[in-house]
Motif scaffolding. Sequence first.
Motif, PDB file in Angstrom:
ATOM      1  N   SER A   3      56.390  16.038  39.318  1.00 21.98           N
ATOM      2  CA  SER A   3      57.312  15.935  40.450  1.00 21.98           C
ATOM      3  C   SER A   3      58.185  14.693  40.318  1.00 21.98           C
ATOM      4  O   SER A   3      57.798  13.702  39.701  1.00 21.98           O
ATOM      5  CB  SER A   3      56.525  15.882  41.753  1.00 21.98           C
ATOM      6  OG  SER A   3      55.660  14.775  41.746  1.00 21.98           O
ATOM      7  N   CYS A   5      60.613  12.150  42.742  1.00 23.58           N
ATOM      8  CA  CYS A   5      61.043  11.715  44.074  1.00 23.58           C
ATOM      9  C   CYS A   5      62.479  11.233  43.976  1.00 23.58           C
ATOM     10  O   CYS A   5      62.813  10.428  43.104  1.00 23.58           O
ATOM     11  CB  CYS A   5      60.142  10.591  44.560  1.00 23.58           C
ATOM     12  SG  CYS A   5      60.634   9.924  46.160  1.00 23.58           S
ATOM     13  N   LEU A  34      60.149  21.174  37.675  1.00 23.89           N
ATOM     14  CA  LEU A  34      59.653  20.002  38.383  1.00 23.89           C
ATOM     15  C   LEU A  34      59.642  20.271  39.886  1.00 23.89           C
ATOM     16  O   LEU A  34      60.440  21.064  40.390  1.00 23.89           O
ATOM     17  CB  LEU A  34      60.547  18.795  38.099  1.00 23.89           C
ATOM     18  CG  LEU A  34      60.745  18.418  36.631  1.00 23.89           C
ATOM     19  CD1 LEU A  34      61.833  17.366  36.501  1.00 23.89           C
ATOM     20  CD2 LEU A  34      59.440  17.935  36.037  1.00 23.89           C
ATOM     21  N   THR A  35      58.784  19.590  40.601  1.00 26.65           N
ATOM     22  CA  THR A  35      58.786  19.645  42.058  1.00 26.65           C
ATOM     23  C   THR A  35      59.658  18.499  42.566  1.00 26.65           C
ATOM     24  O   THR A  35      59.531  17.367  42.098  1.00 26.65           O
ATOM     25  CB  THR A  35      57.362  19.492  42.617  1.00 26.65           C
ATOM     26  OG1 THR A  35      56.581  20.607  42.187  1.00 26.65           O
ATOM     27  CG2 THR A  35      57.348  19.425  44.138  1.00 26.65           C
ATOM     28  N   VAL A  37      60.548  15.879  45.448  1.00 30.37           N
ATOM     29  CA  VAL A  37      60.018  15.179  46.623  1.00 30.37           C
ATOM     30  C   VAL A  37      61.176  14.350  47.162  1.00 30.37           C
ATOM     31  O   VAL A  37      61.844  13.640  46.417  1.00 30.37           O
ATOM     32  CB  VAL A  37      58.849  14.245  46.238  1.00 30.37           C
ATOM     33  CG1 VAL A  37      58.342  13.484  47.464  1.00 30.37           C
ATOM     34  CG2 VAL A  37      57.728  15.027  45.577  1.00 30.37           C
ATOM     35  N   GLU A  59      60.238  24.152  43.846  1.00 30.77           N
ATOM     36  CA  GLU A  59      59.373  23.722  44.939  1.00 30.77           C
ATOM     37  C   GLU A  59      59.904  22.406  45.474  1.00 30.77           C
ATOM     38  O   GLU A  59      60.254  21.513  44.691  1.00 30.77           O
ATOM     39  CB  GLU A  59      57.934  23.558  44.470  1.00 30.77           C
ATOM     40  CG  GLU A  59      57.270  24.868  44.130  1.00 30.77           C
ATOM     41  CD  GLU A  59      55.768  24.721  43.899  1.00 30.77           C
ATOM     42  OE1 GLU A  59      55.171  23.733  44.364  1.00 30.77           O
ATOM     43  OE2 GLU A  59      55.212  25.609  43.242  1.00 30.77           O
ATOM     44  N   HIS A  97      53.171  11.514  45.948  1.00 32.36           N
ATOM     45  CA  HIS A  97      53.513  12.860  45.485  1.00 32.36           C
ATOM     46  C   HIS A  97      54.329  12.847  44.186  1.00 32.36           C
ATOM     47  O   HIS A  97      54.548  13.897  43.592  1.00 32.36           O
ATOM     48  CB  HIS A  97      54.315  13.611  46.554  1.00 32.36           C
ATOM     49  CG  HIS A  97      53.494  14.164  47.670  1.00 32.36           C
ATOM     50  ND1 HIS A  97      53.306  13.498  48.855  1.00 32.36           N
ATOM     51  CD2 HIS A  97      52.811  15.322  47.775  1.00 32.36           C
ATOM     52  CE1 HIS A  97      52.552  14.233  49.650  1.00 32.36           C
ATOM     53  NE2 HIS A  97      52.233  15.341  49.019  1.00 32.36           N
ATOM     54  N   ALA A  98      54.832  11.692  43.749  1.00 23.33           N
ATOM     55  CA  ALA A  98      55.823  11.637  42.669  1.00 23.33           C
ATOM     56  C   ALA A  98      55.256  11.138  41.341  1.00 23.33           C
ATOM     57  O   ALA A  98      54.369  10.297  41.304  1.00 23.33           O
ATOM     58  CB  ALA A  98      56.976  10.737  43.081  1.00 23.33           C
TER      59      ALA A  98
END
Length: 189
Positions: A3, A5, A34-35, A37, A59, A97-98
Amino acid sequence: MPSICVYLGSREGHDPRFREAAVTLGRAIAERGLTLVYGGARVGLMGALADAALAAGGEVIGVIPHHLVDRELAHDGLTKLVRVADMHERKASMAAHADAFVALPGGIGTLEELFEIWTWQYLGLHDKPIGVLDVAGFYRPLLEFLDQATECGFLDATTRARLAAASEPGPLLDRLMRPAGVAASPASS
């Protein structure tokens, strides 16, 4: 799934290239699997970024404090919207989250987030890559200031070198999401 950010404005700014870059980055994040954030808003560059990532099948995790739900107009179409108590919890949650961080153009909140996460890296609280997307030369004066701070002895060269910069999303993502231990090519250094 790795992920990234992204810190950026809840306003769009006056230059349409800022929005174009947010859309391009959002799409690139999703296309690379990648997600995303980010701060959880549906307005300004924040909304453009999230919408582009979602439209490309990505996502998206938004993190927003309760007191900004109405002010920043929380995005209700995200993969996940995390509501937190305050700004401190927001930044900690986004960081947790990152796997990497990017700053796009934005105001004092964006700069504060960028410098705090960079300071956390300097203090050894994380070892995640950080970069700025220098859209239309937006960050050029800041990068020049950081070079001056290094020359004057207030910022060591190693710390300065850990803040990546690029003018296009693709090369910046390539540099930030490179597997650990893989050397950068001369063109990306």
